[in-house]
Design an enzyme around this catalytic site. Structure first.
Site, PDB file in Angstrom:
ATOM      1  N   VAL A  62      -2.955 -69.540 -56.366  1.00 41.43           N
ATOM      2  CA  VAL A  62      -2.287 -70.775 -55.944  1.00 41.43           C
ATOM      3  C   VAL A  62      -0.832 -70.564 -55.527  1.00 41.43           C
ATOM      4  O   VAL A  62      -0.180 -71.501 -55.061  1.00 41.43           O
ATOM      5  CB  VAL A  62      -2.384 -71.915 -56.985  1.00 41.43           C
ATOM      6  N   TYR A  67      -1.861 -64.503 -70.315  1.00 42.60           N
ATOM      7  CA  TYR A  67      -2.455 -65.013 -69.073  1.00 42.60           C
ATOM      8  C   TYR A  67      -1.375 -65.659 -68.189  1.00 42.60           C
ATOM      9  O   TYR A  67      -1.297 -65.392 -66.984  1.00 42.60           O
ATOM     10  CB  TYR A  67      -3.575 -66.014 -69.401  1.00 42.60           C
ATOM     11  N   SER A 102      -3.835 -66.235 -59.472  1.00 37.30           N
ATOM     12  CA  SER A 102      -5.192 -65.774 -59.776  1.00 37.30           C
ATOM     13  C   SER A 102      -5.545 -64.396 -59.217  1.00 37.30           C
ATOM     14  O   SER A 102      -6.575 -63.833 -59.591  1.00 37.30           O
ATOM     15  CB  SER A 102      -6.212 -66.789 -59.272  1.00 37.30           C
ATOM     16  N   LYS A 155      -6.236 -61.836 -61.773  1.00 39.30           N
ATOM     17  CA  LYS A 155      -7.502 -61.808 -62.527  1.00 39.30           C
ATOM     18  C   LYS A 155      -8.338 -60.566 -62.199  1.00 39.30           C
ATOM     19  O   LYS A 155      -9.110 -60.091 -63.024  1.00 39.30           O
ATOM     20  CB  LYS A 155      -8.326 -63.072 -62.221  1.00 39.30           C
ATOM     21  N   TYR A 189     -13.248 -68.966 -55.139  1.00 35.25           N
ATOM     22  CA  TYR A 189     -13.786 -70.108 -55.892  1.00 35.25           C
ATOM     23  C   TYR A 189     -14.917 -70.795 -55.137  1.00 35.25           C
ATOM     24  O   TYR A 189     -15.790 -70.137 -54.596  1.00 35.25           O
ATOM     25  CB  TYR A 189     -12.663 -71.110 -56.226  1.00 35.25           C
TER      26      TYR A 189
HETATM   27  N1  GLN Z   1      -1.946 -69.765 -62.906  1.00 35.28           N
HETATM   28  C1  GLN Z   1      -2.912 -70.572 -62.228  1.00 35.28           C
HETATM   29  C2  GLN Z   1      -3.691 -71.401 -63.205  1.00 35.28           C
HETATM   30  O1  GLN Z   1      -4.047 -70.895 -64.226  1.00 35.28           O
HETATM   31  C3  GLN Z   1      -3.841 -69.686 -61.474  1.00 35.28           C
HETATM   32  C4  GLN Z   1      -4.878 -70.446 -60.686  1.00 35.28           C
HETATM   33  C5  GLN Z   1      -5.057 -69.935 -59.301  1.00 35.28           C
HETATM   34  O2  GLN Z   1      -4.259 -69.167 -58.784  1.00 35.28           O
HETATM   35  N2  GLN Z   1      -6.094 -70.402 -58.651  1.00 35.28           N
HETATM   36  O3  GLN Z   1      -3.974 -72.547 -62.991  1.00 35.28           O
END
Ligand code: GLN
Length: 305
Positions: free
Chosen positions: A259, A189, A61, A64, A241
């Site tokens: 993650v 993505y 993430s 993003k 988050y």
């Molecule tokens: N690739 C992960 C997902 O889409 C990214 C989520 C994350 O890093 N929090 O679930």
């Protein structure tokens, strides 16, 4: 500064034991959960690392933030925010709940998965290959690392198990937030999430953002100050988050987790930080990374408040 940060890292190493690896992307559980590393990149050019800072991990993430800046540069604020909101959700990163219960159906912010999939779909390119090339080129420039690329096994692992994200993308297509082939948009993505980095790469992206869109080492401007400020603001309000409020209280600096265990933290006009600690808390944030950043912020009085 280096000695103290290395000391704080060693103190926080025990916290890795309290977290766990994400099981929903099977490839990610192959990592050693006790890893903890950090790299600092100051705007004056000074850089250093502590602990396992050379460990390679996928951005997940953290990517993003990069796609948000690119989509803002490509389309402008007005268009981007006609499709994605500016508010934290208080829900987990891949939640779909608010998409259905709030009208009009629009992802709350670009840091949750739904918002990020929508943002990636806005990046300009005549094909998904061109979009992907633009994302990778942008990142290679910012990190000054021409070898940056994806980790194929993580990419395949996420693509073959990413049905929750698939559900989000098809929902967004149905309500007109994304246009074109949902599977193609998702593919970009999944690829951006699988870009393999180390703490130095992340710290350099952070210092670029801390420097308001100008690469500190070359002076090259890639993102407007306004868009860099938007990125920092989302990192602060939504980057961790449903743990963003607590992180803002404890560390008080814009940050984005992934993650893969990475955290990118920005101390505006001062320095960028890249952290890796693959063991996560229940919100999907690096458990030791969060504590280490809070300790560093307190020690060096880095809170922006
Ligand atoms: N690739 C992960 C997902 O889409 C990214 C989520 C994350 O890093 N929090 O679930």
């Amino acid at each position: 500064m280096k000695n103290k940060i290395c000391e704080l890292l060693e103190k926080n190493r025990q916290n890795t034991k309290n977290g766990s690896l994400p099981t929903y992307i099977p490839e990610l559980i192959k990592t050693d959960p006790e890893i903890l590393g950090i790299y600092i990149s100051k705007l004056n050019g000074e850089e250093f690392g502590c602990g396992n800072y050379k460990h390679k991990f996928t951005m997940q993430s953290i990517s993003k933030v990069i796609t948000l800046m690119l989509a803002l540069e490509d389309n402008g604020e007005k268009f981007v925010f006609s499709k994605v909101g500016m508010e934290p959700t208080g829900d987990s990163f891949n939640s779909m709940m608010k998409l259905e219960i709030v009208t009009p159906s629009k992802p709350f912010n670009p840091m949750i998965n739904a918002g990020a999939i929508a943002v990636t779909s806005m990046i300009k390119g005549i094909s998904s290959k061109e979009k992907w090339d633009r994302i990778l080129d942008f990142l290679r420039k910012i990190t000054c690392n021409p070898n940056l690329d994806i980790n194929k096994s993580v990419y395949i692992s996420e693509k073959s198990t990413g049905d929750k994200n698939r559900a989000l993308a098809y929902f967004l297509k149905d309500v007109g937030i994304i246009v074109g082939d949902a599977e193609d948009q998702l593919n970009v993505y999944f690829m951006q999430c699988s870009i393999e980095v180390d703490c130095c790469d992340i710290a350099r992206i952070a210092s670029f953002i801390a420097n308001n869109g100008i690469i500190p080492s070359s002076g090259e401007k890639l993102v407007s100050k306004k868009n860099a400020i938007i990125a920092k603001t989302f990192m602060l309000t939504c980057g961790m988050y449903d743990g963003s409020g607590e992180f803002a209280i404890n560390a008080g600096i814009p940050a984005k987790s992934g993650v893969g265990g990475g955290i990118m933290a920005v101390v505006p006009n001062n320095l960028g930080i890249g952290v890796i600690g693959p063991a996560l808390d229940i919100k999907g944030n690096s458990i030791a990374g969060v504590k280490l950043l809070s300790d560093i912020s307190k020690e060096f009085d880095l809170s922006i408040f």
